[in-house]
Design a protein around this motif. Structure first.
Motif, PDB file in Angstrom:
ATOM      1  N   UNK A 111      34.572  52.738  30.149  1.00 23.45           N
ATOM      2  CA  UNK A 111      35.166  51.637  30.900  1.00 23.45           C
ATOM      3  C   UNK A 111      36.261  52.163  31.806  1.00 23.45           C
ATOM      4  N   UNK A 112      36.317  51.627  33.033  1.00 22.11           N
ATOM      5  CA  UNK A 112      37.412  51.978  33.928  1.00 22.11           C
ATOM      6  C   UNK A 112      38.730  51.518  33.318  1.00 22.11           C
ATOM      7  N   UNK A 113      39.692  52.418  33.355  1.00 19.13           N
ATOM      8  CA  UNK A 113      40.984  52.164  32.728  1.00 19.13           C
ATOM      9  C   UNK A 113      42.084  52.482  33.726  1.00 19.13           C
ATOM     10  N   UNK A 114      43.075  51.587  33.801  1.00 18.79           N
ATOM     11  CA  UNK A 114      44.144  51.727  34.782  1.00 18.79           C
ATOM     12  C   UNK A 114      45.482  51.717  34.062  1.00 18.79           C
ATOM     13  N   UNK A 115      46.378  52.606  34.483  1.00 24.71           N
ATOM     14  CA  UNK A 115      47.681  52.691  33.825  1.00 24.71           C
ATOM     15  C   UNK A 115      48.700  53.323  34.752  1.00 24.71           C
ATOM     16  N   UNK A 116      49.966  53.113  34.458  1.00 26.08           N
ATOM     17  CA  UNK A 116      51.060  53.751  35.194  1.00 26.08           C
ATOM     18  C   UNK A 116      51.539  54.956  34.396  1.00 26.08           C
ATOM     19  N   UNK A 149      43.183  29.816  34.739  1.00 23.86           N
ATOM     20  CA  UNK A 149      41.769  29.533  34.952  1.00 23.86           C
ATOM     21  C   UNK A 149      40.877  30.746  34.892  1.00 23.86           C
ATOM     22  N   UNK A 150      41.367  31.837  34.283  1.00 17.95           N
ATOM     23  CA  UNK A 150      40.535  33.030  34.163  1.00 17.95           C
ATOM     24  C   UNK A 150      40.723  33.981  35.339  1.00 17.95           C
ATOM     25  N   UNK A 151      39.916  35.019  35.360  1.00 14.47           N
ATOM     26  CA  UNK A 151      39.998  36.045  36.388  1.00 14.47           C
ATOM     27  C   UNK A 151      38.681  36.106  37.145  1.00 14.47           C
ATOM     28  N   UNK A 152      38.689  35.746  38.405  1.00 15.76           N
ATOM     29  CA  UNK A 152      37.488  35.860  39.220  1.00 15.76           C
ATOM     30  C   UNK A 152      37.468  37.236  39.857  1.00 15.76           C
ATOM     31  N   UNK A 171      47.839  46.092  36.741  1.00 11.64           N
ATOM     32  CA  UNK A 171      47.272  47.435  36.886  1.00 11.64           C
ATOM     33  C   UNK A 171      45.775  47.425  37.142  1.00 11.64           C
ATOM     34  N   UNK A 172      45.039  46.493  36.534  1.00 12.70           N
ATOM     35  CA  UNK A 172      43.582  46.533  36.614  1.00 12.70           C
ATOM     36  C   UNK A 172      43.115  46.471  38.073  1.00 12.70           C
ATOM     37  N   UNK A 173      42.255  47.446  38.432  1.00 14.68           N
ATOM     38  CA  UNK A 173      41.697  47.480  39.781  1.00 14.68           C
ATOM     39  C   UNK A 173      42.664  47.942  40.852  1.00 14.68           C
ATOM     40  N   UNK A 174      43.826  48.490  40.456  1.00 19.11           N
ATOM     41  CA  UNK A 174      44.862  48.846  41.440  1.00 19.11           C
ATOM     42  C   UNK A 174      45.070  50.360  41.517  1.00 19.11           C
ATOM     43  N   UNK A 175      44.023  51.146  41.316  1.00 17.95           N
ATOM     44  CA  UNK A 175      44.154  52.604  41.373  1.00 17.95           C
ATOM     45  C   UNK A 175      44.775  53.041  42.687  1.00 17.95           C
ATOM     46  N   UNK A 176      45.781  53.921  42.576  1.00 17.97           N
ATOM     47  CA  UNK A 176      46.527  54.505  43.702  1.00 17.97           C
ATOM     48  C   UNK A 176      47.491  53.529  44.370  1.00 17.97           C
ATOM     49  N   UNK A 177      47.449  52.260  44.000  1.00 15.49           N
ATOM     50  CA  UNK A 177      48.451  51.311  44.511  1.00 15.49           C
ATOM     51  C   UNK A 177      49.763  51.547  43.756  1.00 15.49           C
ATOM     52  N   UNK A 178      50.908  51.227  44.357  1.00 15.26           N
ATOM     53  CA  UNK A 178      52.180  51.455  43.670  1.00 15.26           C
ATOM     54  C   UNK A 178      52.367  50.524  42.476  1.00 15.26           C
ATOM     55  N   UNK A 179      52.880  51.084  41.387  1.00 17.14           N
ATOM     56  CA  UNK A 179      53.203  50.291  40.211  1.00 17.14           C
ATOM     57  C   UNK A 179      54.192  49.197  40.608  1.00 17.14           C
ATOM     58  N   UNK A 236      39.591  40.720  23.303  1.00 17.00           N
ATOM     59  CA  UNK A 236      40.467  41.518  24.158  1.00 17.00           C
ATOM     60  C   UNK A 236      39.570  42.465  24.953  1.00 17.00           C
ATOM     61  N   UNK A 237      39.024  41.955  26.047  1.00 12.41           N
ATOM     62  CA  UNK A 237      38.115  42.740  26.860  1.00 12.41           C
ATOM     63  C   UNK A 237      38.842  43.728  27.743  1.00 12.41           C
ATOM     64  N   UNK A 238      38.091  44.383  28.596  1.00 10.73           N
ATOM     65  CA  UNK A 238      38.619  45.501  29.371  1.00 10.73           C
ATOM     66  C   UNK A 238      39.797  45.120  30.260  1.00 10.73           C
ATOM     67  N   UNK A 239      39.652  44.037  30.999  1.00 13.52           N
ATOM     68  CA  UNK A 239      40.726  43.637  31.917  1.00 13.52           C
ATOM     69  C   UNK A 239      42.023  43.415  31.158  1.00 13.52           C
ATOM     70  N   UNK A 240      41.942  42.637  30.081  1.00 17.65           N
ATOM     71  CA  UNK A 240      43.152  42.215  29.391  1.00 17.65           C
ATOM     72  C   UNK A 240      43.717  43.315  28.502  1.00 17.65           C
ATOM     73  N   UNK A 241      42.884  44.235  28.051  1.00 23.21           N
ATOM     74  CA  UNK A 241      43.401  45.402  27.335  1.00 23.21           C
ATOM     75  C   UNK A 241      44.249  46.254  28.274  1.00 23.21           C
ATOM     76  N   UNK A 242      43.748  46.479  29.493  1.00 24.71           N
ATOM     77  CA  UNK A 242      44.530  47.221  30.486  1.00 24.71           C
ATOM     78  C   UNK A 242      45.878  46.561  30.731  1.00 24.71           C
ATOM     79  N   UNK A 243      45.846  45.254  30.946  1.00 23.99           N
ATOM     80  CA  UNK A 243      47.067  44.527  31.285  1.00 23.99           C
ATOM     81  C   UNK A 243      48.060  44.498  30.128  1.00 23.99           C
ATOM     82  N   UNK A 244      47.568  44.272  28.909  1.00 23.58           N
ATOM     83  CA  UNK A 244      48.469  44.195  27.756  1.00 23.58           C
ATOM     84  C   UNK A 244      49.109  45.545  27.461  1.00 23.58           C
TER      85      UNK A 244
END
Length: 269
Positions: free
Chosen positions: A259-264, A213-216, A236-244, A167-175
């Motif tokens: 690690x960069x962390x993104x959340x609503x 197929x993963x996340x490029x 959420x990942x990589x979407x800082x300041x974008x609308x939820x 459960x790496x950074x991208x998928x931890x944020x998303x889950x």
């Protein structure tokens, strides 16, 4: 950095080319990787590939006397190409097959690894790993029980490979977004009911990523050279300041565990 879905997609991509093939040569052009490539890797030459498996983020090429263990590191890529194709910059390792093809490992940053695990032994890197997240061994009871009295952030908790692998950074944020849990919340202050939601979210987001197929982001591409498409589904990942996507509140970004962390701030509590 390639995470579990990217490694699983790579495994699925290369497995049909490797299974039942005889390894006729292993060409090591650069031994100085994350750990030095051991000379013992040559013991796989002349042997048939029995299985191509995955454990956490490690790709396992199994032969009778041991296992070639590959880790993609931060920028590693695997390609199945004609063995006669001239290597390009950063093509560090070729596993040559009797079919005339080879599995070529390219890694510009050299944080990846190629190791040899003799039959009946276990490398230190493979020890103390938690359960695979897409198996029944990973459930909400495990998360809840191990989280008690833990004061660290829940995001770091679910990214701990001793708790659950992959459960790496991208998928931890998303889950955590899918489960409605603030990534900054102490792991010990999350209820059993919410851990049930989080467990389901982890399984769902990883399964979706594998299917896509993963996340490029920058470096990852599938073994056939095609990009992974899960990036289009990131909530959420990589979407800082974008609308939820659920409530239109701007997504926030903080650093947790370096690690960069993104959340609503509205949907996650």
């Amino acid at each position: 950095m390639p995470e579990l879905p990217e490694v699983e997609v790579s495994r699925q991509g290369v497995s049909p080319w490797l299974s039942d093939q005889t390894i006729t040569n292993i060409v090591v052009r650069q031994r100085q990787m994350r750990w030095p490539v051991p000379a013992e890797i040559s013991q796989a030459v002349g042997q048939q590939v029995l299985n191509v498996n995955r454990r956490a983020k490690y790709l396992l090429i199994e032969v009778e006397t041991g296992t070639i263990v590959l880790h993609l590191g931060m920028s590693g890529k695997l390609r199945v190409v004609d063995a006669s194709l001239p290597p390009v910059k950063h093509d560090h390792i070729d596993i040559v097959l009797g079919s005339g093809k080879c599995l070529r490992f390219n890694d510009p940053r050299r944080f990846g690894a190629c190791l040899w695990q003799p039959e009946g032994t276990q490398l230190p890197q493979m020890q103390n790993l938690g359960p695979e997240p897409l198996t029944d061994a990973f459930d909400e009871e495990r998360l809840y029980t191990l989280s008690r009295q833990r004061k660290g952030a829940i995001k770091n908790f679910v990214m701990d490979n001793a708790i659950v692998v992959g459960v790496g950074n991208i998928y931890a944020n998303e889950a955590l977004f899918m489960a409605g849990i603030d990534p900054r919340r102490a792991a010990g202050r999350v209820s059993a009911k919410r851990y049930k939601l989080l467990t389901a979210a982890i399984k769902q987001v990883l399964a979706e990523a594998i299917e896509q197929g993963g996340t490029t982001l920058k470096d990852f591409a599938q073994s056939d050279g095609n990009p992974g498409y899960f990036k289009q589904k990131l909530r959420v990942y990589g979407r800082a300041e974008a609308p939820c996507l659920s409530c239109q509140t701007p997504i926030k970004s903080v650093v947790i565990g370096q690690r960069n962390t993104f959340y609503c701030p509205s949907c996650q509590r």
